[in-house]
Design an enzyme around this catalytic site. Structure first.
Site, PDB file in Angstrom:
ATOM      1  N   ASP A 170       0.868  -1.156  -0.027  1.00 38.35           N
ATOM      2  CA  ASP A 170      -0.009  -0.100  -0.291  1.00 38.35           C
ATOM      3  C   ASP A 170       1.017   1.242  -0.199  1.00 38.35           C
ATOM      4  O   ASP A 170       1.480   1.659   0.899  1.00 38.35           O
ATOM      5  CB  ASP A 170      -0.946  -0.124   1.149  1.00 38.35           C
ATOM      6  N   GLU A 172       1.024   4.289  -0.006  1.00 42.42           N
ATOM      7  CA  GLU A 172       0.185   5.561   0.591  1.00 42.42           C
ATOM      8  C   GLU A 172       1.195   6.323   1.918  1.00 42.42           C
ATOM      9  O   GLU A 172       1.807   5.474   2.456  1.00 42.42           O
ATOM     10  CB  GLU A 172      -0.917   5.539   1.212  1.00 42.42           C
TER      11      GLU A 172
END
Length: 311
Positions: A170, A172
């Site tokens: 992920d 982010e």
């Protein structure tokens, strides 16, 4: 309104007081070695897409994933449970990325016998999500193939140590450039995924389709798209086919946040999943409340059955 870029609690990405960190290129040795994941009991047959549940372990128990079954046939609603989330952190002294667990993720891992094994015995795969932590380290800015391979070893060593079923990426909150780190480069994620797949050929590698890493899947004649088991849409309450060269059976264009995405939207996204021939349905933020009404909204469309919650 749709939930754009998930409303995940930032606490999952912040360093807490009690932590465990892997130095670059080494294997953690603290804590008792976890037993290998047990062979799952024969699962009730279930026809339809793979259902995925992310759990914010700062606030909720992984065991919630195993509390939902189909009213017709008794099969597990969820097939994959994602521990959210470990972090990729940056050691400013060594100028290297390292794998970090906040105290809640560490608690889940240290208590694998009671937090993870019960799900695996039900036939549910348990995957560790890895997320940026505002420190400049990310999957897309390893400065060399060696550095990417070293981090891949930390990931695969963690999977082995705690008897996990795989890793979820992920990209982010990395905040590339912080602490003097580099900006995303073309080869970093390709090197990382290539090394990780070589280290764990039979485990899950999934992609939360967001961030610079998700758009850097090919380098030097190598395309790592086929090395992923799954990829999914990162925008809850929406339909978006991940831009990765995988068959429909491995993609989730649907994404819902349980308790926040309306039941009608969840049902519509499930219908589109089935009618479009896609093989995965992504959910986020399964908590300890009885969410059988929200879950049934999509299971009726995916599997032709409502869901039953058993505390």
């Amino acid at each position: 309104m749709f939930t754009l870029i998930r409303s995940r609690a930032r606490t999952a990405a912040l360093a807490l007081s009690a932590v465990a960190a892997f130095a670059i290129g080494t294997t953690a040795t603290t804590g008792a070695e976890a037993a290998p994941a047990p062979a799952p009991a024969p699962a009730h047959a279930k026809q339809g897409p793979t259902s995925v549940a992310y759990v914010e372990v700062n606030n909720n128990s992984m065991l919630n994933v195993g509390k939902y079954t189909l009213a017709n046939g008794g099969g597990n609603v969820f097939d994959v449970a994602v521990i959210f989330a470990a972090n990729i952190n940056y050691d400013t002294g060594k100028k290297a990325a390292y794998l970090h667990f906040n105290e809640n993720v560490q608690r889940v891992l240290d208590n694998a016998v009671t937090e993870i094994r019960p799900l695996q015995r039900k036939g549910i795969k348990v995957v560790l999500s890895v997320l940026g932590n505002h420190q400049g380290a990310g999957f897309a800015n390893f400065p060399s193939q060696q550095a990417a391979s070293a981090f891949a070893k930390q990931l695969s060593d963690t999977v082995t140590k705690y008897g996990l079923d795989g890793v979820d990426f992920d990209d982010e909150y990395a905040e590339y450039g912080n602490n003097g780190t580099g900006q995303p480069n073309a080869g970093s994620f390709v090197h990382l995924v290539t090394a990780l797949r070589a280290n764990m050929p039979d485990k899950i590698i999934s992609l939360y389709n967001i961030g610079p890493a998700a758009s850097r899947l090919s380098y030097g004649g190598v395309d790592v798209s086929s090395k992923f088991d799954y990829a999914w849409n990162p925008y809850y309450g929406t339909w978006q086919v991940p831009g990765i060269a995988l068959p429909k059976s491995k993609l989730s264009p649907a994404a819902v946040e349980i308790g926040r995405t309306s039941q009608s939207t969840a049902a519509n996204l499930a219908r589109r999943t089935v009618s479009g021939g896609y093989g995965v349905y992504l959910t986020y933020n399964l908590d300890g409340t009885d969410r059988s009404a929200d879950v049934s909204a999509f299971t009726r469309e995916l599997y032709g059955s409502g869901a039953v919650y058993t505390p």
